[in-house]
Design a protein around this motif. Structure first.
Motif, PDB file in Angstrom:
ATOM      1  N   THR A  82      49.029  46.611  45.931  1.00  0.00           N
ATOM      2  CA  THR A  82      48.012  46.329  45.017  1.00  0.00           C
ATOM      3  C   THR A  82      46.614  46.411  45.899  1.00  0.00           C
ATOM      4  O   THR A  82      46.422  45.822  46.852  1.00  0.00           O
ATOM      5  CB  THR A  82      48.283  44.942  44.511  1.00  0.00           C
ATOM      6  OG1 THR A  82      49.414  44.925  43.592  1.00  0.00           O
ATOM      7  CG2 THR A  82      47.100  44.554  43.269  1.00  0.00           C
ATOM      8  N   THR A  83      45.723  47.098  45.123  1.00  0.00           N
ATOM      9  CA  THR A  83      44.517  47.561  45.673  1.00  0.00           C
ATOM     10  C   THR A  83      43.564  46.235  45.093  1.00  0.00           C
ATOM     11  O   THR A  83      43.748  45.910  44.301  1.00  0.00           O
ATOM     12  CB  THR A  83      43.708  48.797  45.227  1.00  0.00           C
ATOM     13  OG1 THR A  83      44.642  49.961  45.668  1.00  0.00           O
ATOM     14  CG2 THR A  83      42.315  48.950  46.072  1.00  0.00           C
ATOM     15  N   VAL A  84      43.036  45.550  46.435  1.00  0.00           N
ATOM     16  CA  VAL A  84      41.976  44.355  46.221  1.00  0.00           C
ATOM     17  C   VAL A  84      40.531  44.815  46.416  1.00  0.00           C
ATOM     18  O   VAL A  84      40.386  45.202  47.700  1.00  0.00           O
ATOM     19  CB  VAL A  84      42.670  43.214  46.929  1.00  0.00           C
ATOM     20  CG1 VAL A  84      41.877  41.903  46.559  1.00  0.00           C
ATOM     21  CG2 VAL A  84      43.976  42.921  46.789  1.00  0.00           C
ATOM     22  N   TYR A  85      39.866  44.554  45.610  1.00  0.00           N
ATOM     23  CA  TYR A  85      38.141  44.770  45.799  1.00  0.00           C
ATOM     24  C   TYR A  85      37.584  43.157  45.957  1.00  0.00           C
ATOM     25  O   TYR A  85      37.643  42.363  45.171  1.00  0.00           O
ATOM     26  CB  TYR A  85      37.661  45.399  44.438  1.00  0.00           C
ATOM     27  CG  TYR A  85      38.255  46.637  44.403  1.00  0.00           C
ATOM     28  CD1 TYR A  85      37.419  48.033  44.855  1.00  0.00           C
ATOM     29  CD2 TYR A  85      39.514  46.818  43.530  1.00  0.00           C
ATOM     30  CE1 TYR A  85      37.972  49.221  44.464  1.00  0.00           C
ATOM     31  CE2 TYR A  85      40.064  48.246  43.362  1.00  0.00           C
ATOM     32  CZ  TYR A  85      39.342  49.575  43.849  1.00  0.00           C
ATOM     33  OH  TYR A  85      39.804  50.414  43.634  1.00  0.00           O
ATOM     34  N   PHE A  86      37.184  43.198  47.273  1.00  0.00           N
ATOM     35  CA  PHE A  86      36.573  42.192  47.489  1.00  0.00           C
ATOM     36  C   PHE A  86      34.826  41.974  47.369  1.00  0.00           C
ATOM     37  O   PHE A  86      34.176  42.960  47.754  1.00  0.00           O
ATOM     38  CB  PHE A  86      36.501  41.965  49.194  1.00  0.00           C
ATOM     39  CG  PHE A  86      37.940  41.643  49.639  1.00  0.00           C
ATOM     40  CD1 PHE A  86      38.838  40.541  49.342  1.00  0.00           C
ATOM     41  CD2 PHE A  86      38.698  42.976  50.233  1.00  0.00           C
ATOM     42  CE1 PHE A  86      40.192  40.847  49.799  1.00  0.00           C
ATOM     43  CE2 PHE A  86      39.907  42.850  50.654  1.00  0.00           C
ATOM     44  CZ  PHE A  86      40.802  41.720  50.562  1.00  0.00           C
ATOM     45  N   ALA A  87      34.620  40.775  46.906  1.00  0.00           N
ATOM     46  CA  ALA A  87      33.113  40.557  46.631  1.00  0.00           C
ATOM     47  C   ALA A  87      32.307  40.597  48.113  1.00  0.00           C
ATOM     48  O   ALA A  87      32.724  40.574  48.896  1.00  0.00           O
ATOM     49  CB  ALA A  87      32.873  39.071  45.923  1.00  0.00           C
TER      50      ALA A  87
END
Length: 198
Positions: A125-130
């Protein structure tokens, strides 16, 4: 009736399975994760999951159970990142991850004890961090939460506010992909709904 044994100490994995109607027996594998290195991140997660499941199987011989081993690693810049362990490492990780994306790989390995059948696969799963600031990173690290989880973050805890979005299975980021687990169980002749608590 077949039941599930979870070869993991992860409270998040246990909570995810319980929320999905399954009450697994927990038997922690005790596998030394540091003994495996030099594998690409997705392969590393899968190999560790296999080792954890295999370590528990001898103790449940003769029972109608499926043993589930899981392991998660975050891939960032091609590197596999597990649990940071120290506040300094967690801080460095977050400074590298903020405003970027990484891929969370969770390896899943099953042993169907009665048949001896096995099945395994990795979900990613690709996770986009703030783009969190230094004060937010310091406050998060001070909670202790990121020290003991793959990639130094949770999506189902305090770290959830620092995840902008994901591409893929949400449960996988918590540590166990329910859709993948259902498919792997079916391949071993075990019905997902048959594992639901009665």
């Amino acid at each position: 009736m077949t039941s599930l044994v979870l070869a993991s100490a992860s409270p998040a994995r246990l909570a995810t399975l319980r929320a999905a109607g399954i009450d697994p027996e927990v038997i922690v594998s005790g596998v030394d994760e540091s003994q495996v290195a030099d594998l690409p991140p997705a392969e590393l997660a899968l190999e560790l999951a296999r080792m954890k499941a295999a370590a528990v199987v001898p103790g449940v011989q003769g029972r109608d159970v499926v043993v589930l081993g899981c392991d998660s690693v975050l891939e960032l810049d091609g590197e596999a990142l597990g649990k940071p362990g120290t506040p300094e490492e967690a801080t460095a990780r977050w400074r590298a991850m903020r405003g970027r994306s990484g891929v969370l790989h969770s390896g899943h390995a099953l042993h169907h004890v009665p048949s001896g059948g096995t099945a395994s696969a990795t979900a990613s799963t690709t996770v986009y961090f703030a783009d969190v600031d230094n004060d937010e990173i310091a406050a998060y690290v001070a909670t202790g939460e990121p020290l003991h989880v793959a990639g130094a973050f949770t999506i189902d805890g305090l770290g959830g506010a620092f995840i902008r979005r994901i591409e893929g299975d949400h449960h996988n980021v918590v540590g166990v992909s329910l859709p993948l687990l259902r498919e792997l169980l079916a391949g071993l002749g075990v019905a997902w709904v048959g594992l639901w608590r009665s």
